[in-house]
Design a protein around this motif. Structure first.
Motif, PDB file in Angstrom:
ATOM      1  N   PRO A 161      49.705  47.215  51.447  1.00  0.00           N
ATOM      2  CA  PRO A 161      49.883  45.920  52.115  1.00  0.00           C
ATOM      3  C   PRO A 161      49.481  44.795  51.173  1.00  0.00           C
ATOM      4  O   PRO A 161      48.673  45.000  50.253  1.00  0.00           O
ATOM      5  CB  PRO A 161      48.941  45.997  53.314  1.00  0.00           C
ATOM      6  CG  PRO A 161      47.904  46.990  52.937  1.00  0.00           C
ATOM      7  CD  PRO A 161      48.536  47.942  51.948  1.00  0.00           C
ATOM      8  N   ALA A 191      50.906  54.276  61.652  1.00  0.00           N
ATOM      9  CA  ALA A 191      51.029  55.336  62.667  1.00  0.00           C
ATOM     10  C   ALA A 191      52.377  56.026  62.577  1.00  0.00           C
ATOM     11  O   ALA A 191      52.941  56.454  63.572  1.00  0.00           O
ATOM     12  CB  ALA A 191      50.797  54.756  64.058  1.00  0.00           C
ATOM     13  N   TYR A 193      54.459  59.346  60.645  1.00  0.00           N
ATOM     14  CA  TYR A 193      53.989  60.728  60.666  1.00  0.00           C
ATOM     15  C   TYR A 193      52.959  61.008  59.577  1.00  0.00           C
ATOM     16  O   TYR A 193      52.040  61.797  59.772  1.00  0.00           O
ATOM     17  CB  TYR A 193      55.166  61.719  60.652  1.00  0.00           C
ATOM     18  CG  TYR A 193      55.766  62.067  59.320  1.00  0.00           C
ATOM     19  CD1 TYR A 193      55.236  63.083  58.531  1.00  0.00           C
ATOM     20  CD2 TYR A 193      56.890  61.396  58.837  1.00  0.00           C
ATOM     21  CE1 TYR A 193      55.792  63.412  57.318  1.00  0.00           C
ATOM     22  CE2 TYR A 193      57.460  61.726  57.627  1.00  0.00           C
ATOM     23  CZ  TYR A 193      56.901  62.735  56.867  1.00  0.00           C
ATOM     24  OH  TYR A 193      57.450  63.058  55.654  1.00  0.00           O
ATOM     25  N   ILE A 194      53.050  60.323  58.449  1.00  0.00           N
ATOM     26  CA  ILE A 194      52.097  60.590  57.374  1.00  0.00           C
ATOM     27  C   ILE A 194      50.687  60.136  57.779  1.00  0.00           C
ATOM     28  O   ILE A 194      49.709  60.850  57.591  1.00  0.00           O
ATOM     29  CB  ILE A 194      52.566  59.939  56.058  1.00  0.00           C
ATOM     30  CG1 ILE A 194      53.861  60.631  55.594  1.00  0.00           C
ATOM     31  CG2 ILE A 194      51.480  60.009  54.981  1.00  0.00           C
ATOM     32  CD1 ILE A 194      54.532  60.024  54.388  1.00  0.00           C
ATOM     33  N   GLY A 195      50.593  58.965  58.383  1.00  0.00           N
ATOM     34  CA  GLY A 195      49.297  58.470  58.852  1.00  0.00           C
ATOM     35  C   GLY A 195      48.682  59.413  59.881  1.00  0.00           C
ATOM     36  O   GLY A 195      47.502  59.777  59.785  1.00  0.00           O
ATOM     37  N   SER A 215      52.227  48.409  65.725  1.00  0.00           N
ATOM     38  CA  SER A 215      53.030  48.208  66.942  1.00  0.00           C
ATOM     39  C   SER A 215      53.083  49.478  67.762  1.00  0.00           C
ATOM     40  O   SER A 215      52.319  49.646  68.704  1.00  0.00           O
ATOM     41  CB  SER A 215      54.426  47.712  66.582  1.00  0.00           C
ATOM     42  OG  SER A 215      55.078  48.620  65.713  1.00  0.00           O
ATOM     43  N   ARG A 219      57.348  55.500  65.113  1.00  0.00           N
ATOM     44  CA  ARG A 219      58.637  54.812  65.248  1.00  0.00           C
ATOM     45  C   ARG A 219      59.768  55.755  64.816  1.00  0.00           C
ATOM     46  O   ARG A 219      59.643  56.492  63.839  1.00  0.00           O
ATOM     47  CB  ARG A 219      58.643  53.568  64.354  1.00  0.00           C
ATOM     48  CG  ARG A 219      59.933  52.760  64.421  1.00  0.00           C
ATOM     49  CD  ARG A 219      59.850  51.558  63.499  1.00  0.00           C
ATOM     50  NE  ARG A 219      58.804  50.615  63.897  1.00  0.00           N
ATOM     51  CZ  ARG A 219      58.870  49.794  64.946  1.00  0.00           C
ATOM     52  NH1 ARG A 219      59.941  49.788  65.710  1.00  0.00           N
ATOM     53  NH2 ARG A 219      57.880  48.977  65.232  1.00  0.00           N
ATOM     54  N   PRO A 246      45.436  45.010  59.317  1.00  0.00           N
ATOM     55  CA  PRO A 246      44.303  44.743  58.434  1.00  0.00           C
ATOM     56  C   PRO A 246      44.435  43.362  57.797  1.00  0.00           C
ATOM     57  O   PRO A 246      45.545  42.894  57.551  1.00  0.00           O
ATOM     58  CB  PRO A 246      44.440  45.838  57.369  1.00  0.00           C
ATOM     59  CG  PRO A 246      45.900  46.142  57.324  1.00  0.00           C
ATOM     60  CD  PRO A 246      46.431  45.912  58.708  1.00  0.00           C
ATOM     61  N   ALA A 280      49.023  54.183  54.977  1.00  0.00           N
ATOM     62  CA  ALA A 280      50.164  55.063  55.286  1.00  0.00           C
ATOM     63  C   ALA A 280      51.200  54.202  55.993  1.00  0.00           C
ATOM     64  O   ALA A 280      51.599  54.466  57.122  1.00  0.00           O
ATOM     65  CB  ALA A 280      49.715  56.235  56.149  1.00  0.00           C
ATOM     66  N   ILE A 281      51.584  53.121  55.294  1.00  0.00           N
ATOM     67  CA  ILE A 281      52.412  52.093  55.937  1.00  0.00           C
ATOM     68  C   ILE A 281      53.864  52.173  55.496  1.00  0.00           C
ATOM     69  O   ILE A 281      54.607  51.200  55.577  1.00  0.00           O
ATOM     70  CB  ILE A 281      51.831  50.678  55.676  1.00  0.00           C
ATOM     71  CG1 ILE A 281      51.822  50.361  54.178  1.00  0.00           C
ATOM     72  CG2 ILE A 281      50.440  50.540  56.275  1.00  0.00           C
ATOM     73  CD1 ILE A 281      51.608  48.882  53.891  1.00  0.00           C
ATOM     74  N   GLY A 282      54.280  53.338  55.053  1.00  0.00           N
ATOM     75  CA  GLY A 282      55.675  53.517  54.672  1.00  0.00           C
ATOM     76  C   GLY A 282      55.823  53.670  53.171  1.00  0.00           C
ATOM     77  O   GLY A 282      54.847  53.537  52.423  1.00  0.00           O
ATOM     78  N   ARG A 283      57.038  53.963  52.755  1.00  0.00           N
ATOM     79  CA  ARG A 283      57.282  54.249  51.341  1.00  0.00           C
ATOM     80  C   ARG A 283      58.393  53.356  50.797  1.00  0.00           C
ATOM     81  O   ARG A 283      59.266  52.916  51.535  1.00  0.00           O
ATOM     82  CB  ARG A 283      57.642  55.736  51.180  1.00  0.00           C
ATOM     83  CG  ARG A 283      56.479  56.627  51.581  1.00  0.00           C
ATOM     84  CD  ARG A 283      56.835  58.087  51.606  1.00  0.00           C
ATOM     85  NE  ARG A 283      57.232  58.626  50.335  1.00  0.00           N
ATOM     86  CZ  ARG A 283      56.395  59.007  49.374  1.00  0.00           C
ATOM     87  NH1 ARG A 283      55.093  58.895  49.553  1.00  0.00           N
ATOM     88  NH2 ARG A 283      56.838  59.516  48.254  1.00  0.00           N
ATOM     89  N   GLU A 329      64.166  61.339  55.497  1.00  0.00           N
ATOM     90  CA  GLU A 329      63.428  61.538  54.242  1.00  0.00           C
ATOM     91  C   GLU A 329      62.637  62.828  54.351  1.00  0.00           C
ATOM     92  O   GLU A 329      61.458  62.834  54.717  1.00  0.00           O
ATOM     93  CB  GLU A 329      62.510  60.341  53.990  1.00  0.00           C
ATOM     94  CG  GLU A 329      63.281  59.070  53.748  1.00  0.00           C
ATOM     95  CD  GLU A 329      62.398  57.850  53.560  1.00  0.00           C
ATOM     96  OE1 GLU A 329      61.206  58.008  53.249  1.00  0.00           O
ATOM     97  OE2 GLU A 329      62.918  56.745  53.737  1.00  0.00           O
TER      98      GLU A 329
END
Ligand code: FAD
Ligand code: NA7
Length: 484
Positions: A161, A191, A193-195, A215, A219, A246, A280-283, A329
């Protein structure tokens, strides 16, 4: 050699998709080089050939998940009559060593396999010079490589972030599996799947994870199932900070991390102190180093759009795996797409990758697996009146003796309401979810119907058999909880 190039095919990225494609192409007579290069994380973590899955993805994740499940099993063992010594506790450094040793052995096997199969491995960062020329940045300097065809399989890396302290003090899934200290109290931000998986195994290993949710949870997945996954984690003592983002991370004098965060609904700002902050906010797709513009390849939001044959807008440049736009992915997706592409290029095959109805599993403490449509996507596609949802809670036999919670063990089938009653989606929350759903995925792809499912004799006593016992529809309003 086709044309006046060094290679028939150069694959950029030696991960799941790239390696599968390169090996298959060689098997069909092509002259192939595969480039792989890993940039270290901000904390200096780096790894070998094989890509995300092997080094910082599926494999270490599954091993840590298993470590966490084993801890749970040891506790349950006492109820089954095992004399278990009082306190068991995990040894993080031993676990990391075991996991990393396994990864190194896979790295080694991968290199030997490439050598045996005559894929030329180039440990260099590739970037296009023009549409048939690549520059590879090697330790020993730059090398120029020409090829008739390219496959881009560069995958992605975790995002950070844009807040103070994020990069300096936070880590990601790229670091956690080789962390040289115990994670301790950990804030998991994100939130997806990785988180959730990371929070799940950390809890099982005895650490204190908290999940920060911006959120919604999971998702893209069926939201009823996502809610149950989150509830089952909360029941195990993992707090979820909802509607929260955060704001900053600061290092305190004692070395711990002070995180300030904000509730996006109330505007309230709060803070807490953690030992580890895991983003773990995405790739993000790794398009930047490729200099795609030199080859005329278009990208979209750090991904590469391709057609149904994985061709980019440049006819001799293809892309597979996580780097392609708008597709699941997942490792097996990248592998099959890479393999089928090589067969179409070098073995006169016409078979295309089918990205529909790909089964997947979220390896949370209580695992969730699914194939096909979520309930909301079925409603969106066919209309609420045209679908029937069969569902039920169930009690795994093996949960009784250790008195494990069965509250969230649940299955549902989303199906066509009339006609053949085709099954559109299957969802399972419970033990060994991936093992349960894999076979059903083949059935669903073969046109599974509700009558077939009901006429399938279950294997008793299993949890998979619950799919053959689904008799209650949501529409009926009957209680889906079993009596005993
Ligand atoms: P990658 O495997 O990422 O490989 C790409 C390679 O290319 C990397 O080594 C990269 O460093 C290299 N590269 C990038 N740019 C260049 C360049 N310019 N030049 C040379 N090399 C370059 N999937 C599942 O199916 N099941 C799971 O349980 C699962 N769990 C996961 C858990 C985690 C924590 C993560 C992060 C991912 C998980 N995945 C899982 C997803 C899976 O790992 C990916 O879908 C898969 O690895 C994608 O393969 P790929 O070939 O597209 O890319
Ligand atoms: P996902 O599935 O993209 O999930 C990312 C999660 O992080 C999701 O809950 C997001 O919430 C949240 N998020 C994203 N940006 C932020 C910021 N800036 N602050 C706080 N929270 C944020 O990523 P994963 O890492 O789990 O998985 C990576 C990929 O692998 C994924 O794309 C899958 O397709 C496969 P949101 O829902 O956006 O509000």
């Amino acid at each position: 050699l086709r044309g006046n190039y060094d290679y028939d095919l150069v694959v950029i990225g030696g991960g799941s998709g790239g390696l599968a494609c390169a090996k298959e192409a060689v098997a069909h007579g092509a002259r192939v080089a595969c480039l792989d290069f890993v940039k270290p994380t901000p904390t200096g973590t780096k790894w070998g050939v094989g890509g995300t899955c092997v080094n910082v993805g599926c494999i270490p994740k599954k091993l840590m998940h298993q470590a966490s499940l084993l801890g749970e099993s040891v506790h349950e063992a006492a109820a089954y009559g095992w004399n278990v010594e009082d306190k068991i506790k995990p040894d993080w450094s031993k676990l990391v060593t075991s996991v990393q040793n396994h990864i190194k052995s896979v790295n080694w096997v991968t290199r030997v396999d490439m050598r045996d199969k005559k894929v030329e491995y180039i440990n260099g960062l590739g970037s296009f010079v023009d549409s048939h020329t690549l520059s590879a940045k090697l330790k020993s300097g730059d090398r120029t490589i020409t090829s008739q065809t390219f496959v881009i399989a560069v995958g992605g890396r975790p995002r950070y972030p844009n807040i103070p302290g994020a990069v300096e003090y936070g880590i990601t899934s790229d670091d956690i599996f080789s962390l040289d200290r115990e994670p301790g109290k950990t804030l998991v931000v994100g939130a997806g799947y990785i988180g959730l998986e990371c929070a799940g195994f950390l809890k099982g290993l005895g650490y204190e994870p908290t999940v920060m949710v911006r959120s919604i949870v999971l998702r893209g997945f069926d939201q009823q199932m996502a809610g149950l996954v989150a509830a089952s984690m909360e029941e195990r003592g993992i707090p979820f900070l909802r509607k929260t983002v955060p704001l900053s991370v600061e290092k305190q004098a004692d070395g711990r991390l002070l995180v300030k965060y904000e509730n996006t609904e109330t505007g309230e700002v709060d803070s807490d102190v953690f030992d580890t902050v895991l983003w773990a906010i995405g790739r993000k797709g790794l398009v930047d180093d490729l200099n795609l513009q030199n080859a005329g390849v278009l990208s979209q939001k750090d991904k590469i759009p391709v057609d149904s044959e994985e061709t980019t807008n440049v006819p001799h440049i293809y892309a597979v795996g996580d780097i392609i736009y708008g597709k699941p992915e997942l490792t097996p997706v990248a592998v099959l797409a890479g393999r089928l592409l090589a067969r179409r290029l070098y073995a006169d095959s016409t078979l295309r990758m089918d990205y529909a109805d790909v089964a997947t599993t979220v390896f949370t403490p209580l695992e969730y697996a699914c194939v096909g449509l979520s309930e909301e996507d079925a409603v969106k596609t066919y209309g609420a009146e045209e679908i029937e949802v069969f569902h039920g809670y169930y009690k795994p036999t093996e949960f009784f003796i250790p008195q494990k919670s069965v509250r969230y063990c649940y299955v549902k089938a989303v199906a066509q309401r009339t006609g053949d009653q085709l099954v559109y989606g299957l969802h399972y929350l419970g033990p060994v979810a991936g093992e349960v759903i894999q076979g059903f995925a083949a059935a669903l792809k073969s046109g599974l119907t509700i009558p077939t499912l009901m006429n399938t004799v279950g294997i008793h006593p299993t949890t998979a058999e619950e799919f053959t016992r689904l008799s209650i529809t949501k529409r009926s309003g009957l209680d889906p909880t079993p009596a005993s």
